[in-house]
Design an enzyme around this catalytic site. Structure first.
Site, PDB file in Angstrom:
ATOM      1  N   CYS A 149       0.820  -1.217   0.000  1.00  0.00           N
ATOM      2  CA  CYS A 149       0.000   0.000   0.000  1.00  0.00           C
ATOM      3  C   CYS A 149       0.850   1.262   0.000  1.00  0.00           C
ATOM      4  O   CYS A 149       0.501   2.257  -0.634  1.00  0.00           O
ATOM      5  CB  CYS A 149      -0.948  -0.007   1.194  1.00  0.00           C
ATOM      6  SG  CYS A 149      -0.126  -0.149   2.804  1.00  0.00           S
ATOM      7  N   HIS A 286      -1.900   1.788   7.304  1.00  0.00           N
ATOM      8  CA  HIS A 286      -2.254   1.560   5.903  1.00  0.00           C
ATOM      9  C   HIS A 286      -2.142   2.861   5.120  1.00  0.00           C
ATOM     10  O   HIS A 286      -2.607   3.913   5.558  1.00  0.00           O
ATOM     11  CB  HIS A 286      -3.675   1.016   5.822  1.00  0.00           C
ATOM     12  CG  HIS A 286      -4.136   0.705   4.433  1.00  0.00           C
ATOM     13  ND1 HIS A 286      -3.453  -0.137   3.593  1.00  0.00           N
ATOM     14  CD2 HIS A 286      -5.229   1.145   3.726  1.00  0.00           C
ATOM     15  CE1 HIS A 286      -4.101  -0.221   2.440  1.00  0.00           C
ATOM     16  NE2 HIS A 286      -5.171   0.549   2.495  1.00  0.00           N
ATOM     17  N   ASN A 306      -8.412   3.831  -2.220  1.00  0.00           N
ATOM     18  CA  ASN A 306      -7.705   2.701  -1.634  1.00  0.00           C
ATOM     19  C   ASN A 306      -7.082   1.866  -2.751  1.00  0.00           C
ATOM     20  O   ASN A 306      -7.289   2.130  -3.943  1.00  0.00           O
ATOM     21  CB  ASN A 306      -8.673   1.865  -0.794  1.00  0.00           C
ATOM     22  CG  ASN A 306      -7.964   1.009   0.233  1.00  0.00           C
ATOM     23  OD1 ASN A 306      -6.737   1.000   0.330  1.00  0.00           O
ATOM     24  ND2 ASN A 306      -8.731   0.270   1.012  1.00  0.00           N
TER      25      ASN A 306
END
Length: 356
Positions: A149, A286, A306
């Site tokens: 990520c 994240h 995302n």
């Protein structure tokens, strides 16, 4: 959202040379109807997502238990979401993972601290702003079962601001960052700031994804010659935006999307809506990309891209409430750090590229 964890903002300049987000792709609306109705069961989940384990095997029984735990967990989360715009939680492609497995696979970003932002607020900001409306945000990607990520976040911001500067929007290589950013750990996690430090120090030029495709696993770094086309980071600075969300809005509008780090533990069960509660892990874990905001209506929110594919959340996006001391003393854990990347382009190299 005051106190607690800071916003980290990185402002960078780049040198631009000639430039030539594990599961089945299931329609999210259809999946929600089938899996989050009155008759949710493990067979329906398996029919939709086709998990690779044999019926009645040891793994099957373990996954079934995790699935049962998930149904209890999202019922609890939904008990806080009574307003019409509130986030909704339910069965999705992560529902047969334990919470530890989910964290170990997907929440592998590490936060860095920075000095407090000391700039002025931007006046006259629009009530809503979304960089997608300017056609400078690339489509949602899928990191799959790889803790990459942090790389998706940095590359997402880079390619967006590159497009804001007048170049054609093109997906840059996440795999290049994953393989070559030696200060980070590839699929085992990394830091946005360390990735930017690597880009700055080495002057590595990010190439298009088509030249260095994503593989969802850490590989051997593929080096390109200095004369190869690409985008290189020239410099960057970092700032803490703690309790300064209005100033952060101004930076978003003036300079481009924000690469942010968040507490995404409760995102395992997220289906859509505006997250207003559930900062449960008390730490950032994240990395994502903030592309806009909307302050119209009763609940103002950030618009966040995302890297878990378009079947997750709001077609790959999550909305997070702006302000309101959302999570008590950990009030910034939903959006605790933001890495801001601003690119200033050297027009000369577009006309007379280096001949190295």
């Amino acid at each position: 959202m005051r106190g607690g964890h800071p916003y980290l903002v990185v402002i960078a300049t780049v040198l631009t040379l000639v430039f030539p987000l594990c599961c089945q792709n299931v329609n999210s609306d259809e999946t929600r109807k089938k899996l989050n109705g009155s008759a949710v069961d493990f067979d329906s989940f398996r029919e939709q997502f086709h998990p690779m384990y044999e019926v009645n095997s040891e793994e099957f029984n373990r996954r079934h238990l995790y699935f049962q735990n998930a149904t209890e967990r999202y019922a609890y989360l939904n008990s806080f979401s009574t307003a019409p715009q509130s986030a909704k939680y339910g069965i999705n492609r992560f529902s047969d993972l334990s919470q530890k497995e989910f964290r170990d696979l997907y929440l592998r970003a590490h936060a860095d601290r920075a000095p407090l932002f000391s700039g002025l607020k931007t006046g006259g900001l629009p009530a809503k702003f979304d960089w997608r409306d300017k056609a400078v945000v690339a489509p949602v990607q899928n990191q799959e079962a790889c803790g990459s990520c942090w790389a998706f976040s940095v590359v997402g911001a880079t390619q967006s601001v590159h497009a804001i500067g007048g170049s054609q929007l093109e997906q840059l290589s996440v795999q290049q960052v994953l393989d070559c950013s030696f200060q980070n750990k590839g699929c085992n996690g990394g830091s946005q700031v360390q990735a930017l430090n690597w880009l700055k120090q080495t002057r590595v030029k990010l190439v298009p994804q088509s030249e260095y495709p994503y593989k969802a696993k850490t590989g051997i770094c593929h080096f390109f010659s200095q004369s190869h086309d690409g985008v290189a980071v020239k410099n960057f600075t970092a700032h803490d935006f703690s309790g300064q969300e209005e100033a952060m809005m101004g930076q978003l509008v003036e300079r481009g999307p924000l690469a942010a780090i968040v507490d995404a533990v409760s995102w395992q069960d997220y289906l859509g809506g505006i997250i207003q509660h559930h900062c449960s892990s008390q730490r950032s874990n994240h990395a994502v990309l903030v592309v806009g905001y909307n302050t119209i209506g009763n609940v103002p929110y950030w618009i966040v891209q995302n890297s878990w594919g378009t079947t997750w959340g709001n077609e790959g996006y999550v909305y997070i409430k702006i302000g309101g001391n959302v999570c008590g003393k950990y009030d910034l854990c939903l959006l605790s750090f933001s890495v801001y990347i601003s690119f200033l382009f050297d027009v000369c190299v577009l006309l007379c590229p280096l001949s190295l």
